[in-house]
Enzyme design. Structure first.
Site, PDB file in Angstrom:
ATOM      1  CG  ASP A 143     -20.077 -45.807  94.596  1.00  0.00           C
ATOM      2  OD1 ASP A 143     -20.362 -44.747  95.185  1.00  0.00           O
ATOM      3  OD2 ASP A 143     -20.877 -46.743  94.458  1.00  0.00           O
ATOM      4  CG  ASP A 193     -21.817 -40.542  96.573  1.00  0.00           C
ATOM      5  OD1 ASP A 193     -22.391 -40.382  95.475  1.00  0.00           O
ATOM      6  OD2 ASP A 193     -22.208 -41.361  97.424  1.00  0.00           O
ATOM      7  CD  GLU A 194     -22.548 -42.787  91.391  1.00  0.00           C
ATOM      8  OE1 GLU A 194     -22.093 -43.767  90.764  1.00  0.00           O
ATOM      9  OE2 GLU A 194     -23.723 -42.724  91.794  1.00  0.00           O
TER      10      GLU A 194
END
Length: 414
Positions: free
Chosen positions: A12, A108-109
């Site tokens: 993350d 983003d993860e």
């Protein structure tokens, strides 16, 4: 599920948009930075902010004027999505050097299955290496969760931010997760948490011990799933192909002119409900959750959702839920765009409808007519047969677009 224990990472990125801006402009490092949807207007909303800004009271979704009140020196930047996509691609390129089993979840993860890799015997050292590379090569901070399944890995990555690495074993669930408020559990939103509190469930531990039938009555098929997760049980694989699948089915329509005319807006919803229904049925899936999107004339956009007691795919059911959400949340200001999206999709043959006597009679009465209309419309065109209510205000005033997430489209191309 039998077999050896898995080793799952959840990566993350911390304050991703703001961190990317700092990576591109070193002068921003160490300063309170926010990325906002409309920087020039004080009513713009903070999309994300740096930890320096958070320390001064700035929060995501906060209006810019309020953020500036908390932090007068706040540097507010407009979003640069090309820049974020480039950084995202670079991030996932690094992750794929360690395993082919990388599942992007968002820009983003993502998850990594490290079980059958040479790194499985030194998971912690590998996580430190990945985190260090993301920081040194991309100048981007991250947090990593390590666990035997995706749910626990996600919960673990949330425990230490920024730049944290957390191992969460299933045997630790009673001590670490169960005391937490149920609203802090991944997959439990604010409304679900409120519903659970109505059953006297305030902590993850109370959810883990809750009666499964009561949960099913309250939350549908999602109830037992949440109970399993609360007990540390989650068998979903890390699936690199998942981004290619439809996680949702939806459509939006931009009006040719801003409108606050109720009948015109309902006409747009009728078309959207028909489109979403048709796509769900063609894919032989049903939606367990429904979102609507309202974009006002000033470009302020809101989304609202409802979790359905039973999965749906029929136009009238979709329209009913969408209208209810709309009239509950619309502020009567002129609207530029409307959208409907069905999510939490389940295969039609696995879905079932718990009908009471009234809905059974209504469904039984309407089903032959609905099926006949659908067959004729598919054969001869969607406008051949319509119910009387759909004939009103049918002039074409909208431009249709499908909801899609640029990131997932981008991943598919790369």
């Amino acid at each position: 599920m039998p077999g050896k224990s898995r080793i799952i990472f959840h990566i993350d990125m911390n304050s991703f948009y703001a961190s990317v801006e700092m990576a591109y402009d070193p002068a921003l490092r160490g300063k309170p930075v926010a990325v906002a949807g409309n920087v020039k207007e004080r009513k713009g909303i903070v999309v994300t902010c740096s930890y320096e800004a958070r320390a001064r009271g700035v929060k995501t979704t906060m209006p810019v004027w309020q953020a500036k009140r908390h932090c007068p020196e706040l540097i507010v930047l407009p979003p640069n999505f090309d820049r974020y996509r480039n950084s995202s691609r670079a991030m996932f390129t690094i992750l794929r050097e360690y395993t082919d089993l990388v599942e992007p979840v968002s820009i983003d993860e993502g998850y990594m299955d490290m079980t059958d890799t040479p790194y499985s015997s030194r998971a912690l050292e590998t996580a430190k290496e990945i985190q260090s590379r993301l920081q040194k090569e991309l100048l981007l901070p991250s947090s990593i969760g390590i666990a035997p399944n995706k749910f626990l890995a996600k919960m673990a990555s949330d425990m230490k931010k920024p730049l944290g690495i957390t191992i969460l074993r299933k045997r630790q669930v009673p001590d670490i997760l169960w005391p937490l408020p149920v609203g802090e559990m991944h997959g439990v939103g604010k409304k679900t948490a409120e519903k659970l509190k109505g059953l006297g469930i305030h902590t993850i531990g109370e959810l883990a011990a809750a009666d499964e039938h009561s949960l099913k009555r309250l939350l549908g098929i999602n109830g037992p799933r949440l109970k399993n997760k609360a007990n540390g049980i989650h068998h979903a694989p890390v699936d690199p192909e998942r981004i290619y699948e439809f996680k949702s089915v939806g459509n939006s329509s931009t009006l040719s002119h801003d409108s606050s005319d109720e009948e015109e807006l309902l006409g747009v919803f009728r078309k959207l409900a028909a489109s979403v229904s048709d796509r769900l049925q063609r894919k032989e899936v049903m939606a367990s959750k429904l979102f609507i999107m309202i974009r006002y004339a000033d470009w302020r956009t809101i989304t609202r959702s409802t979790t359905l007691r039973n999965p749906i795919d029929q136009k009238n059911d979709i329209l009913k839920e969408a209208e209810h959400l709309f009239f509950k949340h619309w502020n009567k200001n002129p609207v530029r765009l409307l959208g409907i999206t069905g999510t939490d999709l389940v295969e039609k043959e696995q879905a079932y409808k718990q009908l009471d006597l009234f809905s059974f009679n209504e469904d039984a009465k309407d089903e032959p007519i609905q099926q006949m209309m659908e067959k004729l419309n598919k054969k001869y065109g969607t406008k051949l047969i319509r119910k009387g209510a759909t004939l009103k205000k049918e002039e074409s005033k909208t431009k249709g677009t499908s909801f899609n997430k640029d990131f997932f489209q981008d991943e598919k191309k790369s």
